[in-house]
Write an enzyme that holds these catalytic residues in place. Structure first.
Site, mmCIF file in Angstrom:
data_model
loop_
_atom_site.group_PDB
_atom_site.id
_atom_site.type_symbol
_atom_site.label_atom_id
_atom_site.label_comp_id
_atom_site.label_asym_id
_atom_site.label_seq_id
_atom_site.Cartn_x
_atom_site.Cartn_y
_atom_site.Cartn_z
ATOM 1 N N CYS A 104 0.818 -1.221 0.000
ATOM 2 C CA CYS A 104 0.000 0.000 0.000
ATOM 3 C C CYS A 104 0.853 1.272 0.000
ATOM 4 C CB CYS A 104 -0.962 -0.049 1.193
ATOM 5 S SG CYS A 104 -2.613 0.518 0.782
ATOM 6 N N HIS A 205 -3.425 -6.608 1.649
ATOM 7 C CA HIS A 205 -3.157 -6.859 3.061
ATOM 8 C C HIS A 205 -4.192 -7.867 3.534
ATOM 9 C CE1 HIS A 205 -5.830 -3.285 3.066
ATOM 10 N NE2 HIS A 205 -6.390 -3.892 4.074
#
Ligand SMILES: [Zn+2]
Lengths: 254, 455
Positions: A104, A205
């Site tokens: 990210c 994630h």
């Protein structure tokens, strides 16, 4: 669990900005690397790389982890990354063969730049050939990827995405995989993540590594190569693969 | 006015319908319907209240604190309108007000006590114009739904700044994010905080997410940590520190989930609610009640007989086994309920329940920030349950906790728990919101618990 075939070999994980870049359960990736190293008979070691001058241990790191943070936190590390971490990180990757996993925000910061909605450009450190621009809609939900890394079994990676950035790959970077479910890099070209040399970037994630133990071992295995390490022992991953499979099944039902 | 009456009637009809069809608690449909007919309906209804409204927000503790405030007001002879647990969006508050409105469209009550989620607070303040606003804490929670904490904090600050002088906000001084909001307000809020080193720890848990100074960005120094990132903190560059609380809780005594005791300005409070996190809720309710003019002596007396809300430390008995249901929905909350169960109550048997429906938050990565390591070597039986039981099983494995096979079926999870829990023993059910609903639904089906709309 695993046989200590490597005996007394250290595996050092370096966590970039653990107190600031730790959103979305990034700790799960760290715990997975450390625990699996231990189960493989290695000596796990964690180096926390907070703000300020890089400690000398940064040169010993085998796998760097760079997670995501909220806007405020990301702004706080922006200058520090350039001033103190960029040079030793580049050295570790290019000369020592260290691995990097970036998720990210960390993924975006390793690219060339991030462009905001009003056109302002924030330079990344350019270690991977990707650029990111802000998008309107936030991509949130399960992701299933068929990976391009040919040594991975199973070939699927599963995770959860929650980002508004649109990342596009340049010619130097390969996608981590093709999307089966989810939006991935940018919601338009069907790719997710990027692999360039020793660096792996992704939006996944959930956390990523606990449910993808084969990717965790791939990173550990590649990191050990530079120490002349052999094959990793075979661990009982039934719990991890059950969680992996549960996401695959749900994705198929939708 | 005709429009308001029409909105009330339409909303009430919808409410009756949804109760008949047993959609159960937390339904906001009547609120949705009434707001379509008259978007100002909540403002108009709350203007009917003879005394006014209290709005309570925060990541953790809203429901319990709202219950406590209602309990105190009701005990003093006031008629209170309150929204149900889980119905904490603006529609839920509207539905609650509608429910108590008469056929003439008038709301006949003295006080409105509304728990409002953090993201809806600015709108609630605007529509309700509360007499008191309580901000309990701002922890990392349900990232998919709320976006980032930062922008929410800024919006709350702007909303609080618009309130008139008589509506003094009641704020937790121990929470750096809340303090940041309060210190920027044009008028000083009523600060409260804990003050007892004997229940504090020195180190931040992994879940702590407000570690930096809002002025200079330096990492904050914590001299005491109570819950999550709530404690006594200061910036090393001396430009930000915990505001001095006007109301402090001292001499804290904790007994598992059963009871707590604390002293506020010489008044001893002893009550049947457990856990350090509830000390904050009790203190917040006390501060609110004081600011509304209730006497300390009365508050202490009334709190002795308090009963916890649904799923907040609820007890269910089954063939001599005692099941304790504790809602645990984010890292800060989970760390505290696990700590209370293991450290203070000596808990051995557990169901840990994780769902990923909208009300739980669809992103479950946060379980990796919960210190389940606290269970290692201390729990005898840990059953991962809920829709995401398989994820929990992996989390527990990496925490070194020996766990049972994951159980996605609530009935099977309960069977396994009962089978392995001796008569007379306690077992703890620590679950996210809808995982708790699922387990509780199963308890109701078996006749072990009352349906929640009857409790
Ligand atoms: Zn400072």
């Amino acid at each position: 669990m695993g046989a200590a075939i490597l005996g007394n070999v250290k595996l050092t994980v370096g966590w970039l900005y653990p107190d600031l870049m730790n959103i979305y359960g990034d700790r799960g990736n760290i715990l997975t690397l450390l625990k699996r190293a231990e189960w493989h008979g290695l000596e796990p070691n964690l180096v926390e790389l907070g703000r300020g001058p890089a400690p000398s241990e940064m040169d010993d790191v085998d796998i760097f982890f760079f997670g995501g943070g909220q806007d405020r936190e990301q702004a706080l590390i922006y200058d520090d990354l350039r001033e103190f971490k960029q040079e030793p990180l580049q050295r570790a990757v290019e000369q020592n063969g260290a691995q990097v996993l970036a998720v990210c925000g960390g993924y975006q910061l390793l690219g060339h730049y991030y462009q905001t909605a009003d056109g302002q450009k924030f330079d990344g450190i350019g270690m991977i050939d990707v650029t990111t621009q802000a998008g309107k809609k936030r991509f949130i939900g399960d992701v299933v990827v068929r990976t391009e890394i040919d040594t991975l079994t199973p070939t699927s990676l599963v995770g959860f995405e929650n980002h508004s950035g649109r990342t596009f790959l340049g010619s130097q970077a390969m996608p981590l995989g093709k999307l089966m479910v989810g939006h991935g890099n940018n919601g338009s070209d069907g790719t997710e993540g990027a692999v360039q040399g020793n660096i792996t970037g992704t939006y996944l994630h959930g956390s990523l590594l606990p449910k993808n133990p084969h990717l965790a071992d791939y990173l550990i295995g590649r990191a050990l190569k530079r120490r002349g390490g052999g094959a990793l022992s075979h661990l009982d991953d039934s719990a991890e693969l059950a969680a992996h499979g549960w996401i695959l099944q749900r994705a198929q039902r939708r | 006015m005709i429009r308001k009456t029409a909105a009330v009637l339409a909303g009430k009809a919808t409410g009756t319908l949804s109760r008949i069809t047993r959609r159960g608690g937390g339904t906001t449909l009547p609120g949705d319907v009434a707001r379509v007919i008259d978007p100002k309906i909540l403002t108009l209804l709350t203007q009917d209240l003879t005394h006014g409204s209290i709005v309570i927000t925060g990541t953790n503790g809203k429901t319990t604190t709202a219950r406590l405030v209602s309990w105190l007001l009701e005990g003093a002879g006031h008629k209170v309108v309150a929204n149900r647990a889980g119905a904490n969006l603006i529609f839920g508050a509207t539905a609650a007000a509608l429910n108590k409105a008469g056929p003439d469209g008038r709301l006949r009550a003295d006080w409105g006590v509304f728990e409002i989620d953090e993201a809806s607070l600015p709108r609630a303040i605007d529509e309700i114009q509360p007499r008191a606003t309580v901000v309990l804490n701002l922890f990392r929670d349900q990232l998919d739904r709320y976006g980032e904490l930062e922008s929410i904090a800024r919006k709350i600050e702007q909303a609080l700044a618009t309130l008139p002088e008589v509506a003094r906000p009641v704020l937790n001084a121990d929470d750096p994010r809340v303090a940041e909001i309060g210190l920027s307000l044009p008028r000083p809020p009523l600060w409260y905080g804990l003050d007892d080193p004997s229940v504090a720890s020195k180190t931040l848990p992994h879940a702590a997410d407000a570690r930096t100074c809002p002025r200079c960005g330096a990492s904050l120094i914590f001299d005491a940590v109570y819950v999550g990132h709530d404690g006594v903190y200061r910036c090393p560059n001396n430009d930000f520190a915990r505001p001095e609380p006007e109301l402090k809780a001292t001499d804290i005594k904790l007994d598992g989930f059963d009871s707590l005791a604390l002293t506020i300005k010489g008044t001893r409070i002893e009550m049947p609610l457990g856990g350090l996190y509830n000390c904050y809720n009790v203190l917040a309710a006390y501060a609110t009640a004081c600011s509304l003019g209730l006497e300390p002596g009365y508050i202490a007396e009334r709190l002795r007989t308090f009963k916890a809300a649904f799923g907040r430390q609820e007890r269910v008995e089954f063939r001599g086994r005692h099941l304790v249901l504790v809602l645990s929905k984010n890292p800060a909350g989970f760390n505290e309920t696990v700590r209370t169960a293991v450290d203070l109550a000596g808990g051995k048997n557990f169901i840990i329940g994780l769902n990923d429906r909208k009300a739980d938050g669809t992103d479950v990565s946060w379980i990796w920030d919960v210190d389940f390591e606290q269970l290692k070597g201390r729990a005898d039986l840990v059953i991962p349950a809920g829709v995401r039981a398989y994820d929990l099983a992996v989390r527990l494995k990496y925490a070194g906790v020996k766990a049972e096979e994951p159980q996605t079926d609530p009935g099977k999870a309960l069977d396994l728990l009962i089978k392995n829990t001796n008569e007379g023993d306690l077992a703890y059910l620590l679950c996210t919101y809808t995982a708790m609903l699922d387990l509780r639904g199963e308890l109701v089906r078996r006749g072990w618990a009352q349906p929640y709309w009857e409790t």
